[in-house]
Design a protein around this motif. Structure first.
Motif, mmCIF file in Angstrom:
data_model
loop_
_atom_site.group_PDB
_atom_site.id
_atom_site.type_symbol
_atom_site.label_atom_id
_atom_site.label_comp_id
_atom_site.label_asym_id
_atom_site.label_seq_id
_atom_site.Cartn_x
_atom_site.Cartn_y
_atom_site.Cartn_z
ATOM 1 N N ALA A 95 -81.761 30.046 -22.418
ATOM 2 C CA ALA A 95 -81.787 29.068 -21.331
ATOM 3 C C ALA A 95 -82.382 29.677 -20.063
ATOM 4 O O ALA A 95 -83.126 29.014 -19.330
ATOM 5 C CB ALA A 95 -80.370 28.554 -21.055
ATOM 6 N N ILE A 98 -86.092 29.702 -20.451
ATOM 7 C CA ILE A 98 -86.610 28.338 -20.326
ATOM 8 C C ILE A 98 -86.683 27.930 -18.859
ATOM 9 O O ILE A 98 -87.621 27.263 -18.422
ATOM 10 C CB ILE A 98 -85.741 27.362 -21.137
ATOM 11 C CG1 ILE A 98 -85.974 27.571 -22.636
ATOM 12 C CG2 ILE A 98 -86.039 25.910 -20.769
ATOM 13 C CD1 ILE A 98 -84.995 26.848 -23.519
ATOM 14 N N GLN A 103 -92.974 23.645 -19.154
ATOM 15 C CA GLN A 103 -92.710 22.862 -20.356
ATOM 16 C C GLN A 103 -93.743 23.110 -21.456
ATOM 17 O O GLN A 103 -93.397 23.325 -22.626
ATOM 18 C CB GLN A 103 -92.693 21.369 -20.004
ATOM 19 C CG GLN A 103 -92.455 20.441 -21.177
ATOM 20 C CD GLN A 103 -91.049 20.547 -21.738
ATOM 21 O OE1 GLN A 103 -90.098 20.635 -20.988
ATOM 22 N NE2 GLN A 103 -90.921 20.552 -23.058
ATOM 23 N N GLU A 301 -84.909 22.662 -28.516
ATOM 24 C CA GLU A 301 -85.229 22.592 -27.087
ATOM 25 C C GLU A 301 -85.943 21.286 -26.745
ATOM 26 O O GLU A 301 -85.703 20.700 -25.701
ATOM 27 C CB GLU A 301 -86.096 23.802 -26.706
ATOM 28 C CG GLU A 301 -86.335 23.976 -25.217
ATOM 29 C CD GLU A 301 -87.452 23.117 -24.684
ATOM 30 O OE1 GLU A 301 -87.350 22.671 -23.520
ATOM 31 O OE2 GLU A 301 -88.435 22.887 -25.410
ATOM 32 N N GLU A 306 -82.693 17.954 -19.914
ATOM 33 C CA GLU A 306 -82.975 19.078 -19.015
ATOM 34 C C GLU A 306 -81.708 19.762 -18.497
ATOM 35 O O GLU A 306 -81.689 20.967 -18.297
ATOM 36 C CB GLU A 306 -83.822 18.601 -17.820
ATOM 37 C CG GLU A 306 -85.283 18.371 -18.154
ATOM 38 C CD GLU A 306 -85.983 19.639 -18.605
ATOM 39 O OE1 GLU A 306 -85.654 20.731 -18.092
ATOM 40 O OE2 GLU A 306 -86.857 19.561 -19.485
ATOM 41 N N LYS A 309 -79.754 22.138 -21.562
ATOM 42 C CA LYS A 309 -80.545 23.026 -22.429
ATOM 43 C C LYS A 309 -79.652 24.060 -23.110
ATOM 44 O O LYS A 309 -79.717 24.269 -24.317
ATOM 45 C CB LYS A 309 -81.633 23.730 -21.610
ATOM 46 C CG LYS A 309 -82.723 22.813 -21.083
ATOM 47 C CD LYS A 309 -83.539 22.206 -22.204
ATOM 48 C CE LYS A 309 -84.687 21.377 -21.659
ATOM 49 N NZ LYS A 309 -85.443 20.683 -22.730
#
Length: 369
Positions: A95, A98, A103, A301, A306, A309
């Protein structure tokens, strides 16, 4: 450096049976399964930094424990704690990555992360074999514990100087509500079912496979070490070209290709009686790994909101239930059906395609709606 040899350590040093070894290794998968969704939920609620730092130092102590205990029951406990640490550390670090990745680059992120892990996987088994040949079989565990502690210190410094970019979930969602949300997502449940079957098969890699090789050929420990290095080297050599190719096709097609290579690798393992065939089987098996593994997390994912996650990535740890069942099932098959063990495992792997295809159909239907 240590976990791939744990089955052999238990077999040789503690005289554990294949079934007990399966239970010990499976305990890590079971607690990774149970702990994953809690780890992901707490990561979204409390923040990445707290969970990462708290977990890494406990993990260090686990490996020191592996080196010092001499009871199989204590090994089961430590193996369970090892799985629990992983289930907290994996979603929180994924996470965090990310949070700092755009994206359109996240699919590549999982491939790069997987490559980084396998760089260590090239070095680790070599170091493990070298250390085992020079000294006590417990030394690799102690060194690993020390390295995890050092890693923790580095993370304390690194994360202290990084501004967190986590998207906070402002809803005061309870754990029960989170379970209801995750449990009602059919796409996620289908992806988890497919992942469980893949993990059931892949768990044979470090549970029954070293025992099978030990029973099939002479110098089995040396051959297994060579197979570990072969696995990592093939990943390093083929990860980039396969990654580039995978980005041109759908995640589902990449997964199906990987699963078919996995199944073919297992069939070859079952037929192998010589070193060269075992090595060839590992090459085929590893190609499947390269195609399939990065896409498993990428698909999770893609469907995750959002603000959830880490929760979804934590829930993805439920696929480790296959890793818990796999060593136990494999140990039982090894005792009663040694000649057919990997034919059966290959069938389980191929069945996962059904769940992934259904998950994609559900996602496409929702997108079109």
């Amino acid at each position: 450096m240590t976990i791939p040899f744990l089955a052999l350590y238990l077999q040789r040093e503690l005289g554990a049976s294949p079934l007990i070894i399966g239970i010990t290794l499976g305990a890590a998968q079971l607690f990774a399964t149970i702990g994953g969704i809690f780890g992901g939920f707490l990561t979204d609620k409390l923040g990445r930094k707290l969970i990462i730092l708290f977990t890494i130092f406990i993990w260090s102590a686990v490996f020191v424990g592996f080196a010092t205990v001499h009871s199989v029951m204590l090994f089961v406990f430590l193996s369970a704690l090892n799985g629990l640490c992983r289930s907290f550390f994996e979603p929180s670090t994924q996470a965090l990555m990310i949070d700092f990745t755009e994206q359109e680059k996240r699919r590549r992120l999982f491939s790069v992360r997987y490559t980084a892990i396998n760089i260590a996987a090239v070095i680790g088994p070599i170091c493990g074999v070298w250390l085992l040949s020079l000294s006590s079989p417990t030394l690799p565990f102690l060194i690993t514990g020390g390295m995890y502690a050092l890693y923790g210190v580095v993370l304390v410094i690194a994360l202290n100087n990084v501004e967190m970019r986590q998207q906070i979930n402002k809803e005061r969602q309870t754990l029960l509500q989170m379970f209801k949300v995750v449990g009602s997502d059919t796409k996620l449940l289908l992806l988890l079912a497919g992942g469980m079957l893949i993990n059931l098969g892949y768990s044979q890699y470090d549970s029954t496979l070293p025992q099978f090789i030990n029973l099939t050929v002479e110098n089995g420990v040396k051959l297994y070490s060579i197979l570990l290095v072969t696995n990592a080297v093939v990943v390093l050599l083929l990860q980039l070209p396969i990654s580039i190719y995978s980005e041109r096709i759908s995640t589902l097609k990449s997964l199906v290709i990987g699963i078919c290579f996995f199944a073919a690798g297992f069939v070859l393992f079952n037929l192998a009686t010589s070193w060269i065939v075992f090595i060839g089987a590992m090459v085929v098996f590893t190609i499947g790994e390269i195609f399939a593994f990065p896409m498993m997390n990428a698909m999770i994912e893609e469907i995750a909101p959002e603000t959830k996650k880490a929760t979804y990535l934590g829930a993805s740890q439920l696929k480790n239930a296959g890793g818990f069942i796999g060593p136990i099932l494999g140990g039982w098959l090894l005792i009663h059906f040694q000649g057919e063990v990997y034919f059966v495992i290959a069938i389980f792997m191929l069945l996962s395609i059904v769940f992934y295809k259904n998950a994609l159909t559900k996602r496409n239907n929702l997108d079109n709606a």
